[in-house]
Design a protein around this motif. Structure first.
Motif, PDB file in Angstrom:
ATOM      1  N   PHE A  13      20.491  -1.400  -4.610  1.00 48.57           N
ATOM      2  CA  PHE A  13      19.601  -0.507  -5.331  1.00 48.57           C
ATOM      3  C   PHE A  13      18.140  -0.827  -5.062  1.00 48.57           C
ATOM      4  N   LYS A  14      17.822  -2.099  -4.816  1.00 45.07           N
ATOM      5  CA  LYS A  14      16.444  -2.493  -4.551  1.00 45.07           C
ATOM      6  C   LYS A  14      15.939  -1.909  -3.237  1.00 45.07           C
ATOM      7  N   VAL A  15      16.827  -1.627  -2.308  1.00 44.32           N
ATOM      8  CA  VAL A  15      16.430  -1.054  -1.020  1.00 44.32           C
ATOM      9  C   VAL A  15      15.770   0.301  -1.235  1.00 44.32           C
ATOM     10  N   PHE A  16      16.325   1.111  -2.140  1.00 43.05           N
ATOM     11  CA  PHE A  16      15.766   2.433  -2.389  1.00 43.05           C
ATOM     12  C   PHE A  16      14.396   2.351  -3.052  1.00 43.05           C
ATOM     13  N   ALA A  17      14.170   1.354  -3.863  1.00 41.92           N
ATOM     14  CA  ALA A  17      12.890   1.211  -4.548  1.00 41.92           C
ATOM     15  C   ALA A  17      11.779   0.809  -3.583  1.00 41.92           C
ATOM     16  N   LYS A  18      12.120   0.201  -2.450  1.00 39.63           N
ATOM     17  CA  LYS A  18      11.116  -0.255  -1.497  1.00 39.63           C
ATOM     18  C   LYS A  18      10.707   0.818  -0.491  1.00 39.63           C
ATOM     19  N   ILE A  19      11.394   1.939  -0.452  1.00 41.49           N
ATOM     20  CA  ILE A  19      11.054   2.996   0.495  1.00 41.49           C
ATOM     21  C   ILE A  19       9.722   3.610   0.092  1.00 41.49           C
ATOM     22  N   GLN A  20       8.787   3.648   1.008  1.00 39.80           N
ATOM     23  CA  GLN A  20       7.464   4.181   0.729  1.00 39.80           C
ATOM     24  C   GLN A  20       7.393   5.652   1.117  1.00 39.80           C
ATOM     25  N   PRO A  21       6.865   6.518   0.252  1.00 45.18           N
ATOM     26  CA  PRO A  21       6.701   7.920   0.620  1.00 45.18           C
ATOM     27  C   PRO A  21       5.572   8.093   1.632  1.00 45.18           C
ATOM     28  N   HIS A  22       5.529   9.251   2.247  1.00 43.04           N
ATOM     29  CA  HIS A  22       4.472   9.530   3.212  1.00 43.04           C
ATOM     30  C   HIS A  22       3.123   9.568   2.511  1.00 43.04           C
ATOM     31  N   ARG A  23       2.152   8.958   3.103  1.00 39.33           N
ATOM     32  CA  ARG A  23       0.817   8.912   2.526  1.00 39.33           C
ATOM     33  C   ARG A  23       0.040  10.178   2.875  1.00 39.33           C
ATOM     34  N   LEU A  24      -0.971  10.456   2.084  1.00 37.45           N
ATOM     35  CA  LEU A  24      -1.901  11.556   2.316  1.00 37.45           C
ATOM     36  C   LEU A  24      -1.208  12.924   2.382  1.00 37.45           C
ATOM     37  N   ARG A  25      -0.249  13.137   1.543  1.00 42.37           N
ATOM     38  CA  ARG A  25       0.403  14.450   1.471  1.00 42.37           C
ATOM     39  C   ARG A  25      -0.106  15.171   0.251  1.00 42.37           C
ATOM     40  N   SER A  26      -0.625  16.362   0.423  1.00 42.48           N
ATOM     41  CA  SER A  26      -1.192  17.101  -0.696  1.00 42.48           C
ATOM     42  C   SER A  26      -0.106  17.642  -1.628  1.00 42.48           C
ATOM     43  N   ASP A  27       1.100  17.880  -1.117  1.00 37.03           N
ATOM     44  CA  ASP A  27       2.141  18.448  -1.960  1.00 37.03           C
ATOM     45  C   ASP A  27       2.657  17.448  -2.988  1.00 37.03           C
ATOM     46  N   LEU A  28       2.455  16.147  -2.776  1.00 34.59           N
ATOM     47  CA  LEU A  28       2.897  15.151  -3.746  1.00 34.59           C
ATOM     48  C   LEU A  28       1.917  14.993  -4.903  1.00 34.59           C
ATOM     49  N   SER A  29       0.702  15.481  -4.745  1.00 36.10           N
ATOM     50  CA  SER A  29      -0.291  15.335  -5.811  1.00 36.10           C
ATOM     51  C   SER A  29      -0.448  16.597  -6.654  1.00 36.10           C
ATOM     52  N   GLU A  30       0.303  17.669  -6.343  1.00 34.19           N
ATOM     53  CA  GLU A  30       0.218  18.892  -7.133  1.00 34.19           C
ATOM     54  C   GLU A  30       0.963  18.725  -8.447  1.00 34.19           C
ATOM     55  N   VAL A  31       0.393  19.271  -9.500  1.00 30.87           N
ATOM     56  CA  VAL A  31       0.995  19.177 -10.828  1.00 30.87           C
ATOM     57  C   VAL A  31       1.892  20.392 -11.044  1.00 30.87           C
ATOM     58  N   THR A  32       3.104  20.160 -11.550  1.00 30.98           N
ATOM     59  CA  THR A  32       4.022  21.256 -11.831  1.00 30.98           C
ATOM     60  C   THR A  32       3.707  21.851 -13.198  1.00 30.98           C
ATOM     61  N   HIS A  33       4.403  22.933 -13.533  1.00 36.58           N
ATOM     62  CA  HIS A  33       4.165  23.585 -14.822  1.00 36.58           C
ATOM     63  C   HIS A  33       4.587  22.719 -16.002  1.00 36.58           C
ATOM     64  N   THR A  34       5.418  21.716 -15.766  1.00 33.50           N
ATOM     65  CA  THR A  34       5.815  20.800 -16.830  1.00 33.50           C
ATOM     66  C   THR A  34       4.947  19.550 -16.853  1.00 33.50           C
ATOM     67  N   GLY A  35       3.944  19.493 -15.987  1.00 36.27           N
ATOM     68  CA  GLY A  35       3.026  18.363 -15.967  1.00 36.27           C
ATOM     69  C   GLY A  35       3.518  17.177 -15.154  1.00 36.27           C
ATOM     70  N   GLN A  36       4.505  17.379 -14.297  1.00 37.17           N
ATOM     71  CA  GLN A  36       5.046  16.276 -13.519  1.00 37.17           C
ATOM     72  C   GLN A  36       4.189  16.001 -12.292  1.00 37.17           C
ATOM     73  N   VAL A  37       3.662  14.822 -12.237  1.00 42.22           N
ATOM     74  CA  VAL A  37       2.989  14.324 -11.049  1.00 42.22           C
ATOM     75  C   VAL A  37       3.086  12.803 -11.116  1.00 42.22           C
ATOM     76  N   TRP A  38       3.418  12.191  -9.985  1.00 46.80           N
ATOM     77  CA  TRP A  38       3.633  10.753  -9.960  1.00 46.80           C
ATOM     78  C   TRP A  38       2.699  10.111  -8.952  1.00 46.80           C
ATOM     79  N   ALA A  39       2.503   8.832  -9.101  1.00 46.48           N
ATOM     80  CA  ALA A  39       1.684   8.080  -8.153  1.00 46.48           C
ATOM     81  C   ALA A  39       2.354   8.094  -6.783  1.00 46.48           C
TER      82      ALA A  39
END
Length: 116
Positions: A13-39
């Protein structure tokens, strides 16, 4: 889940926690209608490493406020959603001035002011 089984497979399970998402992606910083946005380093962004995160810009509340209100002369009105697949009857008191909304379908109602 039995705790001994969990500790047995915990290194996997720790392997999945260490996977880094792609940096500098604008779609990951958009806020949804429910207010979901993560670091950017949050583990929940892992599911967006191979695909774009789609955020719907057409929020229902925006369209609900653009609809024309129904003008009524009664103090109390009811809304049942209209049609065979409506919603439970909701009674709405129109004593206070201004718009009043049905909390199921967001139809708005206004009480007609009597001329003196």
């Amino acid at each position: 889940m039995n705790s001994s089984i969990f500790f047995k497979y915990m290194p996997k399970f720790k392997v999945f926690a260490k996977i880094q998402p792609h940096r500098l992606r604008s779609d990951l910083s958009e806020v949804t209608h429910t207010g979901q946005v993560w670091a950017e380093d949050d583990y929940r962004n892992v599911r967006f490493t191979n695909a774009k995160r789609w955020v719907n810009k057409n929020w229902g509340m925006v369209y609900a406020h653009q609809r024309e209100p129904i003008i009524c002369s009664e103090r109390i009105v009811y809304c049942n959603g209209d049609g065979p697949l409506g919603h439970p009857i909701s009674y709405i008191c129109l004593d206070k001035p201004g718009k009043h909304w049905c909390h199921y379908c967001l139809k708005s109602f206004i009480r007609e002011q009597k001329k003196k």
